[in-house]
Design a protein around this motif. Structure first.
Motif, short mmCIF file in Angstrom:
data_model
loop_
_atom_site.label_atom_id
_atom_site.label_comp_id
_atom_site.label_asym_id
_atom_site.label_seq_id
_atom_site.Cartn_x
_atom_site.Cartn_y
_atom_site.Cartn_z
N ALA A 1 33.28 -67.79 43.56
CA ALA A 1 34.57 -68.46 43.42
C ALA A 1 35.23 -68.53 44.79
N VAL A 2 36.24 -69.39 44.90
CA VAL A 2 37.09 -69.46 46.08
C VAL A 2 38.53 -69.58 45.60
N ILE A 3 39.41 -68.82 46.22
CA ILE A 3 40.84 -68.84 45.90
C ILE A 3 41.60 -69.34 47.13
N THR A 4 42.46 -70.34 46.92
CA THR A 4 43.35 -70.82 47.97
C THR A 4 44.79 -70.67 47.43
N PRO A 5 45.79 -70.93 48.23
CA PRO A 5 47.16 -70.83 47.71
C PRO A 5 47.46 -71.78 46.56
N THR A 6 46.70 -72.87 46.43
CA THR A 6 47.02 -73.85 45.39
C THR A 6 45.94 -74.07 44.36
N ARG A 7 44.73 -73.57 44.59
CA ARG A 7 43.60 -73.86 43.69
C ARG A 7 42.70 -72.64 43.52
N MET A 8 41.94 -72.69 42.43
CA MET A 8 40.87 -71.72 42.20
C MET A 8 39.62 -72.52 41.91
N TYR A 9 38.59 -72.28 42.64
CA TYR A 9 37.30 -72.95 42.44
C TYR A 9 36.33 -71.94 41.84
N GLY A 10 35.66 -72.33 40.76
CA GLY A 10 34.66 -71.46 40.14
C GLY A 10 35.20 -70.44 39.16
N LEU A 11 36.48 -70.47 38.88
CA LEU A 11 37.07 -69.49 37.95
C LEU A 11 37.43 -70.13 36.61
#
Length: 189
Positions: free
Chosen positions: A178-188
């Motif tokens: 997964a990747v977490i950014t301030p505005t999105r979550m990828y892979g979660l």
């Protein structure tokens, strides 16, 4: 574009993005892990983090959050510049009295800190894709550690500006969970 050129370009974009954020806004970002991630973490899991440099996604608040939730915290440790990356326990995320300068100019747990292995590892990155591919600093430390520890979950922390359409991926590059950014979550999802 070579990986080296891409890293330079992405580091510049990251530096400019972070510098443009008001201090008060930066202080609110990455304050705690996103709620959808928490049920995916076992109660006794060891949480691996990195000690962020000036423009990397910060991890200090995550370290405090997870320790207060009862998790042990691990940070990378290098005996010297040629040594393999290992993880040692970080016992004081509030004051960081247990950290000492490491061979790459980043603080790390002292040499006598307990050697522990993360179950979930938050990793730094220079760039990432929606397919969870990661471009790291170029040393290969995280790719080697993740390849040797395939049961550990790897979560990238990044600024939104680090998202790339494509990355030059090689066979030894390990995909993230997964990747977490301030505005999105990828892979979660």
């Amino acid at each position: 574009m070579t990986k080296s050129d891409l890293r330079k370009s992405l580091r510049k974009a990251r530096r400019e993005h972070v510098a443009a954020q008001p201090d008060i806004v930066r202080g609110l970002l990455f304050n705690m892990p996103p709620r959808p991630l928490l049920p995916k973490i076992d109660g006794g899991a060891v949480i691996g983090l990195y000690h962020a440099t000036e423009f990397e996604a910060p991890t200090n608040a995550y370290a405090r959050f997870f320790q207060e939730a009862g998790h042990r915290i691990a940070l990378p440790h290098f005996a010297n510049e040629g040594a393999s990356m290992e993880f040692r326990e970080h016992t004081d995320p509030h004051s960081e009295t247990d950290l000492a300068p490491g061979p790459f100019g980043i603080v790390q747990p002292a040499h006598d800190a307990e050697l522990i292995s993360p179950d979930m590892l938050f990793v730094p990155l220079v760039g990432f894709t929606q397919r969870l591919e990661r471009l790291g600093q170029g040393g290969g430390h995280y790719d080697r550690w993740l390849a040797a520890n395939p049961l550990a979950k790897a979560i990238g922390l990044a600024w939104d500006v680090q998202l790339c359409d494509e990355l030059p991926i090689e066979p030894h590059d390990v995909k993230l969970d997964a990747v977490i950014t301030p505005t999105r979550m990828y892979g979660l999802d």
